[in-house]
Design a protein around this motif. Sequence first.
Motif, PDB file in Angstrom:
ATOM      1  N   SER A 240      42.719  36.130  39.560  1.00  0.00           N
ATOM      2  CA  SER A 240      41.818  37.052  40.230  1.00  0.00           C
ATOM      3  C   SER A 240      40.632  36.332  40.859  1.00  0.00           C
ATOM      4  CB  SER A 240      41.291  38.064  39.211  1.00  0.00           C
ATOM      5  OG  SER A 240      42.100  39.206  39.197  1.00  0.00           O
ATOM      6  N   GLU A 320      49.285  43.891  44.925  1.00  0.00           N
ATOM      7  CA  GLU A 320      48.578  44.763  43.978  1.00  0.00           C
ATOM      8  C   GLU A 320      47.068  44.514  43.976  1.00  0.00           C
ATOM      9  OE1 GLU A 320      52.261  44.898  40.749  1.00  0.00           O
ATOM     10  OE2 GLU A 320      50.653  43.443  40.480  1.00  0.00           O
ATOM     11  N   ARG A 360      30.797  41.527  33.059  1.00  0.00           N
ATOM     12  CA  ARG A 360      31.398  40.402  33.793  1.00  0.00           C
ATOM     13  C   ARG A 360      30.503  39.163  33.818  1.00  0.00           C
ATOM     14  NH1 ARG A 360      32.643  40.045  38.313  1.00  0.00           N
ATOM     15  NH2 ARG A 360      34.663  39.048  38.077  1.00  0.00           N
ATOM     16  N   TYR A 364      32.454  36.191  32.250  1.00  0.00           N
ATOM     17  CA  TYR A 364      33.044  35.231  33.197  1.00  0.00           C
ATOM     18  C   TYR A 364      31.997  34.388  33.902  1.00  0.00           C
ATOM     19  CZ  TYR A 364      36.576  38.972  33.021  1.00  0.00           C
ATOM     20  OH  TYR A 364      37.452  39.944  32.629  1.00  0.00           O
ATOM     21  N   TYR A 421      36.111  46.514  37.713  1.00  0.00           N
ATOM     22  CA  TYR A 421      35.983  45.917  36.380  1.00  0.00           C
ATOM     23  C   TYR A 421      34.589  46.056  35.769  1.00  0.00           C
ATOM     24  CZ  TYR A 421      40.411  44.000  37.911  1.00  0.00           C
ATOM     25  OH  TYR A 421      41.683  43.866  38.397  1.00  0.00           O
TER      26      TYR A 421
HETATM   27  N1  LLP Z   1      48.318  42.803  39.350  1.00  0.00           N
HETATM   28  C1  LLP Z   1      48.350  42.324  38.109  1.00  0.00           C
HETATM   29  C2  LLP Z   1      49.635  42.109  37.453  1.00  0.00           C
HETATM   30  C3  LLP Z   1      47.166  42.030  37.438  1.00  0.00           C
HETATM   31  O1  LLP Z   1      47.216  41.551  36.216  1.00  0.00           O
HETATM   32  C4  LLP Z   1      45.929  42.242  38.092  1.00  0.00           C
HETATM   33  C5  LLP Z   1      44.678  41.963  37.411  1.00  0.00           C
HETATM   34  C6  LLP Z   1      45.947  42.771  39.374  1.00  0.00           C
HETATM   35  C7  LLP Z   1      47.148  43.016  39.997  1.00  0.00           C
HETATM   36  C8  LLP Z   1      44.687  43.079  40.132  1.00  0.00           C
HETATM   37  O2  LLP Z   1      43.877  41.972  40.360  1.00  0.00           O
HETATM   38  P1  LLP Z   1      42.620  42.086  41.355  1.00  0.00           P
HETATM   39  O3  LLP Z   1      43.157  42.274  42.744  1.00  0.00           O
HETATM   40  O4  LLP Z   1      41.820  43.256  40.928  1.00  0.00           O
HETATM   41  O5  LLP Z   1      41.889  40.811  41.165  1.00  0.00           O
HETATM   42  N2  LLP Z   1      38.538  41.756  34.327  1.00  0.00           N
HETATM   43  C9  LLP Z   1      38.643  40.645  35.264  1.00  0.00           C
HETATM   44  C10 LLP Z   1      39.868  40.724  36.091  1.00  0.00           C
HETATM   45  C11 LLP Z   1      41.132  40.836  35.279  1.00  0.00           C
HETATM   46  C12 LLP Z   1      42.293  41.057  36.146  1.00  0.00           C
HETATM   47  C13 LLP Z   1      43.485  41.445  35.379  1.00  0.00           C
HETATM   48  N3  LLP Z   1      44.619  41.639  36.192  1.00  0.00           N
HETATM   49  C14 LLP Z   1      37.392  40.611  36.121  1.00  0.00           C
HETATM   50  O6  LLP Z   1      36.487  41.405  35.890  1.00  0.00           O
HETATM   51  O7  LLP Z   1      37.254  39.766  37.006  1.00  0.00           O
END
Ligand code: LLP
Length: 463
Positions: A240, A320, A360, A364, A421
């Motif tokens: 991410s 996604e 966050r 992070y 998030y």
């Molecule tokens: N697809 C899958 C299989 C995932 O595991 C994730 C995120 C996404 C899509 C969406 O990712 P995005 O486009 O939102 O980056 N809590 C962390 C991020 C954890 C992401 C988990 N999976 C944060 O606050 O940065």
Amino acid sequence: MSRSAHPAGPRHADVLPEGHYSGPPSDLNVLDPKVWAQTVGRDGDGVVTVGGVDVKTLAEQYGTPAYVLDETDFRARARAWRAAFGSDADVFYAGKAFLSRAVVKWLHEEGLNLDVCSGGELATALSAGMPADRIAFHGNNKSVEEIERAVSAGVGRIVLDSFQEIVRVAHVAESLGKRQRVQIRITVGVEAHTHEFIATAHEDQKFGIPLAGGQAAEAVRRALKLDGIELIGIHSHIGSQIFDMSGFEVAAHRVVGLLKDVRDEHGVELPEIDLGGGLGIAYTSDDDPREPHEIAKALTEIVTRECEAARLRTPRISVEPGRAIVGPTAFTLYEVGTIKPLDGLRTYVSVDGGMSDNIRTALYDAEYSVALVSRTSDAEPMLARVVGKHCESGDIVVKDAFLPSDLAPGDLIAVPATGAYCRSMASNYNHVLRPPVVAVADGESRVIVRRETEEDLLRLDVG
Ligand code: LLP
């Protein structure tokens, strides 16, 4: 409080770690459109407005802290992703970034699909009318009960994450008299350039089945033999908050390599690949995210090229994005409570929320920006750290930022790009109540997730 009571503090260069802001912006009143939601601006009195509603009105009506979400911006971003990928691809919004029934409805109306990763997210999606066949169900440890619910509801796909799950889902589907469409999530061995906790394609972590050592090929072999499941494709999510497309390029190359091996071994051309989410957004003016059409073009070109080289039919691509759709659309509105200048260091600005509404920064080391939004100010910039009200010194919302040195208790400040998030990872730490999500559009505001109350807390505590 007068300006003299809050001296500007040290100049940034002494204390800012390398890689952070190079200095205060020339005008603290300017809101960088890169980090603020689309309809954000200032009215004639200098008060920030969003969707035609000013933040003072929002604070009076809904209290602070509050997540304020620009519905027009959300819909525009969802539409831009949809349009960028066109009808030969699918866009699954990643519900983990932020999910509520209103959001499900907007996604449905804008033609997006939805990725859920728990029974709770599935229940929210179904209760708001998302057609089950447009839902993908993820997770590395789905319970049998969750699998039963997903299969019974008729979800479009379940993304299998382990050898046990291949058998488990096939078993459940068979016992329900169904054949479930599935993808297998693999890890392609890419080191995504992001924080360790949100990188997911290197092999030493809990998600997916490694391509290395032939494990992914073995998973395909087993899945193809089971009647309860129909293997429709391979899934890869590399992490991410990624800006660099090269990780996706390597991932696509390796996923297509597996499709080719599957074709050679089984004579089967799997019809779909999913390249996950993970596209970065601007949290500060230093970040330069890519537009959906650039991302779509790059991903489509990579997959098409790789498939041509492998003499495979180009599979249907899905992505996604979570953060890239909802992240920039919301800001958190806080009221300043106390201000503590520490000589030679920085000024600590305490707000009425903190790590319970935005974990966050602590988790992070994330960087955010902040602005005074209830008025403008021409005072000198002061180096500030925005902290919360929790009993924990790591309770930091914005590590390093410049705010005007005449900042005073009662002022409203806002942290942009908190749509992803933040509410979804919010907690009740110190029994602090989770803020509401207020959606704003065309001069109207409404609560889409209400503020938690002490009654909510006490209802769970059965004594
Ligand atoms: N697809 C899958 C299989 C995932 O595991 C994730 C995120 C996404 C899509 C969406 O990712 P995005 O486009 O939102 O980056 N809590 C962390 C991020 C954890 C992401 C988990 N999976 C944060 O606050 O940065």
